[in-house]
Write an enzyme that holds these catalytic residues in place. Structure first.
Site, PDB file in Angstrom:
ATOM      1  N   TYR A 109       0.858  -1.191   0.000  1.00 58.09           N
ATOM      2  CA  TYR A 109       0.000   0.000   0.000  1.00 58.09           C
ATOM      3  C   TYR A 109       0.889   1.234   0.000  1.00 58.09           C
ATOM      4  O   TYR A 109       1.870   1.309   0.743  1.00 58.09           O
ATOM      5  CB  TYR A 109      -0.875   0.000   1.261  1.00 58.09           C
ATOM      6  CG  TYR A 109      -1.705   1.255   1.420  1.00 58.09           C
ATOM      7  CD1 TYR A 109      -3.021   1.303   0.967  1.00 58.09           C
ATOM      8  CD2 TYR A 109      -1.178   2.401   2.006  1.00 58.09           C
ATOM      9  CE1 TYR A 109      -3.784   2.452   1.100  1.00 58.09           C
ATOM     10  CE2 TYR A 109      -1.927   3.560   2.143  1.00 58.09           C
ATOM     11  CZ  TYR A 109      -3.237   3.571   1.685  1.00 58.09           C
ATOM     12  OH  TYR A 109      -3.989   4.714   1.818  1.00 58.09           O
ATOM     13  N   GLU A 197      -3.645   7.336  -4.037  1.00 57.60           N
ATOM     14  CA  GLU A 197      -3.538   6.054  -3.341  1.00 57.60           C
ATOM     15  C   GLU A 197      -3.263   4.934  -4.343  1.00 57.60           C
ATOM     16  O   GLU A 197      -3.978   4.798  -5.328  1.00 57.60           O
ATOM     17  CB  GLU A 197      -4.851   5.786  -2.601  1.00 57.60           C
ATOM     18  CG  GLU A 197      -4.795   4.606  -1.660  1.00 57.60           C
ATOM     19  CD  GLU A 197      -6.125   4.422  -0.939  1.00 57.60           C
ATOM     20  OE1 GLU A 197      -6.143   4.555   0.292  1.00 57.60           O
ATOM     21  OE2 GLU A 197      -7.139   4.162  -1.601  1.00 57.60           O
TER      22      GLU A 197
END
Ligand code: ADP
Ligand code: MG
Length: 369
Positions: A109, A197
């Site tokens: 991530y 993101e």
């Protein structure tokens, strides 16, 4: 403003960040044509909506033949999809992204955002990607690394390397990550973004890093500087009333945070910039005229209103107006510490909240309890 995954990946590519080969399709036939133009025999068909969580909702499918590409594209296009991120709303799937399928070894991530508490552009990285990052943050906070970028020095390559090694990457992957982070930082600044993101940023079986998903949110206040971003807007993904309001420079608030937490807002009252004790007291009186109000959520975020003044107003109002419903207060801004102190020492049953989500959760629980 939010962007589709395919638009985010286009912006990444513009900033020198490698993304998997992909093409957008609006019909099943286009989907097949797109797949034919992509080398290999494994494709992924991805519903383009303004939300994550598509994988779990059936919006990301691996196809092993052109027939399967067509089949999945047919099943998605023209339908609507709700995910855990859409707050109960089903968003239209007007196009799909056909992308090369990859063999994933591990999912990481990586995100960039403006962090309000440190007032810095901040990178957040975790070796536990793919899943809901909120869960990782709650259950295993040590797995999350953050990097606050000094706004004078900017992002330095050595900082990227530190993140890379903290994620357990090998030297080659660390170099790839550094390139990605430097590109994201430039993109974030030049386009006035609020959030980028990558979830997942994958480690492939080949050992290379690959940007498999991309989400971008831009700062609406800077929209006037970025006609190229505004041109990418897809109003079909947005709330209809909010779109209508924005056309007239109005700000219509759907209060989705309350809804998201299972509550129903009775009304919305804006105390405005120059709020004083008297006005806050009047505000409480107005709100309590509605007998259906089960709880009051005071959410103050801003620079003009002084938090200690608001706190005094709330205390005075709760005493004077005989407020007989739970009150949850979230304060952020000038003199916030003083404001919180006043509330705490008031001896009144006022529940403090850390942020808007925490407050929404607490006020819905209080209303139901
Ligand atoms: P969402 O976050 O909306 O669920 P993602 O793009 O993250 O959508 O896709 C969900 C999952 O599908 C990823 O975590 C990954 O495991 C898999 N996936 C996504 N893109 C690819 C791809 N190009 N090749 C192989 N698997 C993929
Ligand atoms: Mg994702």
């Amino acid at each position: 403003m939010n962007f589709h995954e395919y638009q985010a990946k286009q912006l990444f590519a513009d900033y020198g960040i490698a993304v998997p080969v992909g093409r957008v399709a609006r019909t099943p036939e286009e989907a097949v044509e797109a797949a034919k133009a992509i080398p290999g025999d494994l494709w992924v068909v991805k519903a383009q909506i303004h939300a994550g969580g598509r994988g779990k909702a059936g919006g990301v499918k691996l196809a092993r033949s052109l027939d399967e590409v067509k089949q999945y594209a047919t099943a998605m296009l023209g339908t609507r999809m709700a995910t855990y991120q859409t707050a109960g709303v089903a968003l239209p799937i007007d196009c799909v992204l056909i992308s090369e399928g990859t063999d994933i070894a591990k999912e990481l991530y990586l995100s960039v955002l403006t962090d309000r508490s440190t007032k810095t552009i901040t990178f957040i990285a975790s070796a536990e990607g793919g899943v809901e990052i909120e869960k990782v943050a709650a259950e295993n906070p040590d797995a999350i690394k953050s990097l606050h970028v000094n706004y004078v020095e900017g992002l330095q390559p050595y900082q990227c390397r530190q993140i890379g090694f903290a994620l357990g990457l090998n030297p080659k992957q660390v170099n790839q990550l550094t390139k990605i982070m430097l590109g994201l930082f430039k993109l974030f600044n030049e386009k006035d973004l609020a959030l980028v993101e990558l979830n997942p940023l994958a480690i492939l079986k080949s050992g290379d890093l690959a940007v498999l998903d991309g989400k971008i949110n831009s700062d609406d206040n800077a929209a006037f500087r970025h006609p190229e971003l505004v041109a990418m807007r897809d109003v079909r993904q947005e709330d209809e009333t909010e779109v209508l309001a924005s056309e007239h420079d109005l700000n219509y608030v759907t209060m989705d945070v309350i809804s998201l937490n299972g509550g129903k807002p009775a009304n919305f009252l804006d105390v405005g910039g120059g709020a004083n004790k008297e006005r806050v007291t009047e505000a409480f009186k107005l709100i309590l005229r509605d007998p259906d109000v089960k709880a009051i959520f005071v959410n103050i975020f801003g620079g003009i209103v002084r938090c200690d003044m608001i706190a005094e107003g709330i205390i005075a109002a709760v005493k004077e107006v005989h407020v007989n419903v739970p009150v949850v207060v979230r304060l952020e801004g000038t003199n916030v510490e003083k404001g919180k102190e006043l509330l705490k020492n008031s001896g009144l049953a006022i529940t403090p909240a850390d942020d808007i989500n925490d407050g929404a959760k607490k006020v819905v629980a209080a209303a139901k309890g």
